[in-house]
Design a protein around this motif. Structure first.
Motif, PDB file in Angstrom:
ATOM      1  N   ARG A  48       0.836  -1.212   0.000  1.00 27.60           N
ATOM      2  CA  ARG A  48       0.000   0.000   0.000  1.00 27.60           C
ATOM      3  C   ARG A  48       0.865   1.254   0.000  1.00 27.60           C
ATOM      4  NH1 ARG A  48      -2.730  -3.424   3.393  1.00 27.60           N
ATOM      5  NH2 ARG A  48      -1.976  -2.405   5.274  1.00 27.60           N
ATOM      6  N   THR A  49       1.942   1.252   0.780  1.00 31.41           N
ATOM      7  CA  THR A  49       2.826   2.422   0.839  1.00 31.41           C
ATOM      8  C   THR A  49       3.485   2.673  -0.517  1.00 31.41           C
ATOM      9  OG1 THR A  49       3.247   2.014   3.182  1.00 31.41           O
ATOM     10  CG2 THR A  49       4.817   3.431   2.010  1.00 31.41           C
ATOM     11  N   TRP A  52       0.955   3.983  -3.035  1.00 30.60           N
ATOM     12  CA  TRP A  52       0.693   5.431  -2.973  1.00 30.60           C
ATOM     13  C   TRP A  52       1.839   6.229  -3.601  1.00 30.60           C
ATOM     14  CZ3 TRP A  52      -3.810   7.386  -2.804  1.00 30.60           C
ATOM     15  CH2 TRP A  52      -4.832   6.785  -2.081  1.00 30.60           C
ATOM     16  N   VAL A  95      -7.419   3.212  -7.596  1.00 29.72           N
ATOM     17  CA  VAL A  95      -7.282   3.310  -6.135  1.00 29.72           C
ATOM     18  C   VAL A  95      -8.626   3.003  -5.472  1.00 29.72           C
ATOM     19  CG1 VAL A  95      -6.860   4.915  -4.221  1.00 29.72           C
ATOM     20  CG2 VAL A  95      -5.346   4.926  -6.218  1.00 29.72           C
ATOM     21  N   TRP A  96      -9.691   3.528  -6.031  1.00 29.93           N
ATOM     22  CA  TRP A  96     -11.026   3.273  -5.488  1.00 29.93           C
ATOM     23  C   TRP A  96     -11.346   1.779  -5.508  1.00 29.93           C
ATOM     24  CZ3 TRP A  96     -15.749   1.947  -8.111  1.00 29.93           C
ATOM     25  CH2 TRP A  96     -16.878   1.992  -7.301  1.00 29.93           C
ATOM     26  N   ALA A  98      -9.255  -0.642  -5.170  1.00 30.17           N
ATOM     27  CA  ALA A  98      -8.542  -1.249  -4.038  1.00 30.17           C
ATOM     28  C   ALA A  98      -9.232  -0.911  -2.723  1.00 30.17           C
ATOM     29  CB  ALA A  98      -7.089  -0.795  -4.021  1.00 30.17           C
ATOM     30  N   ARG A  99      -9.614   0.337  -2.556  1.00 29.36           N
ATOM     31  CA  ARG A  99     -10.238   0.790  -1.307  1.00 29.36           C
ATOM     32  C   ARG A  99     -11.577   0.106  -1.054  1.00 29.36           C
ATOM     33  NH1 ARG A  99      -7.417   3.653   2.125  1.00 29.36           N
ATOM     34  NH2 ARG A  99      -9.205   4.878   2.702  1.00 29.36           N
ATOM     35  N   THR A 100     -12.259  -0.312  -2.143  1.00 23.30           N
ATOM     36  CA  THR A 100     -13.547  -0.999  -2.002  1.00 23.30           C
ATOM     37  C   THR A 100     -13.385  -2.516  -2.123  1.00 23.30           C
ATOM     38  OG1 THR A 100     -14.035  -0.630  -4.355  1.00 23.30           O
ATOM     39  CG2 THR A 100     -14.897   0.989  -2.775  1.00 23.30           C
ATOM     40  N   HIS A 101     -12.151  -2.976  -1.990  1.00 20.73           N
ATOM     41  CA  HIS A 101     -11.806  -4.409  -1.954  1.00 20.73           C
ATOM     42  C   HIS A 101     -12.144  -5.154  -3.245  1.00 20.73           C
ATOM     43  CE1 HIS A 101     -10.858  -3.706   2.211  1.00 20.73           C
ATOM     44  NE2 HIS A 101     -12.046  -3.161   2.366  1.00 20.73           N
ATOM     45  N   HIS A 106      -8.877  -3.893  -9.375  1.00 22.28           N
ATOM     46  CA  HIS A 106      -7.725  -3.038  -9.057  1.00 22.28           C
ATOM     47  C   HIS A 106      -6.485  -3.519  -9.803  1.00 22.28           C
ATOM     48  CE1 HIS A 106      -4.745  -0.780  -6.767  1.00 22.28           C
ATOM     49  NE2 HIS A 106      -4.140  -1.914  -6.445  1.00 22.28           N
TER      50      HIS A 106
END
Length: 139
Positions: A48-49, A52, A95-96, A98-101, A106
């Motif tokens: 994740r780091t 970004w 990114v969205w 990934a954020r929504t699994h 993704h």
């Protein structure tokens, strides 16, 4: 001038505008980091780091392109600028995902951005007459 190897020279890049320098360094760094990301375990804190960081690099690649006007097909614009707009739209979507699994989506969105904005577009930077061609092959 800074010469690397028998043919390589950073002089064409060092003599280019700041926008081109930023664009090239961000693209090369994003390419290498992208390869690292593909090889590493997914879902970890470091993934994740680095993800970004990769997104920030891709934003720098896309945004810096709007100050590069070496190829002018429509006024000051070229197909690379269309790709930059596509990248700026697709990055937040990826990114969205990934954020929504939506991991599979993704993965495909990120692979698509990597392939289109870095690999395919990157290949065209090695065409004779372009700065990266001069860096790698001299001239």
């Amino acid at each position: 001038s800074l010469v690397i190897g028998a043919f390589m020279s950073l002089a064409p890049l060092l003599n280019a505008s700041f926008a081109i320098q930023l664009h090239a360094v961000a693209a090369i760094t994003a390419f290498v980091l992208g390869l690292v990301q593909f090889a590493r375990r997914k879902g970890t804190f470091s993934h994740r780091t680095f993800g970004w960081i990769w997104v920030a690099l891709m934003l720098a690649v896309a945004v810096s392109s709007f100050w590069i006007h070496d190829i002018k097909l429509w006024g000051i614009w070229s197909p690379i600028h269309i790709l930059s707009v596509i990248t700026l739209v697709n990055l937040p979507l990826a990114v969205w995902m990934a954020r929504t699994h939506r991991v599979t989506a993704h993965r495909y969105w990120m692979l698509g951005i990597f392939a289109g904005a870095l690999v395919i577009a990157g290949i065209f930077t090695f065409v004779p007459g372009r700065i990266m061609h001069a860096v790698i092959f001299g001239g």
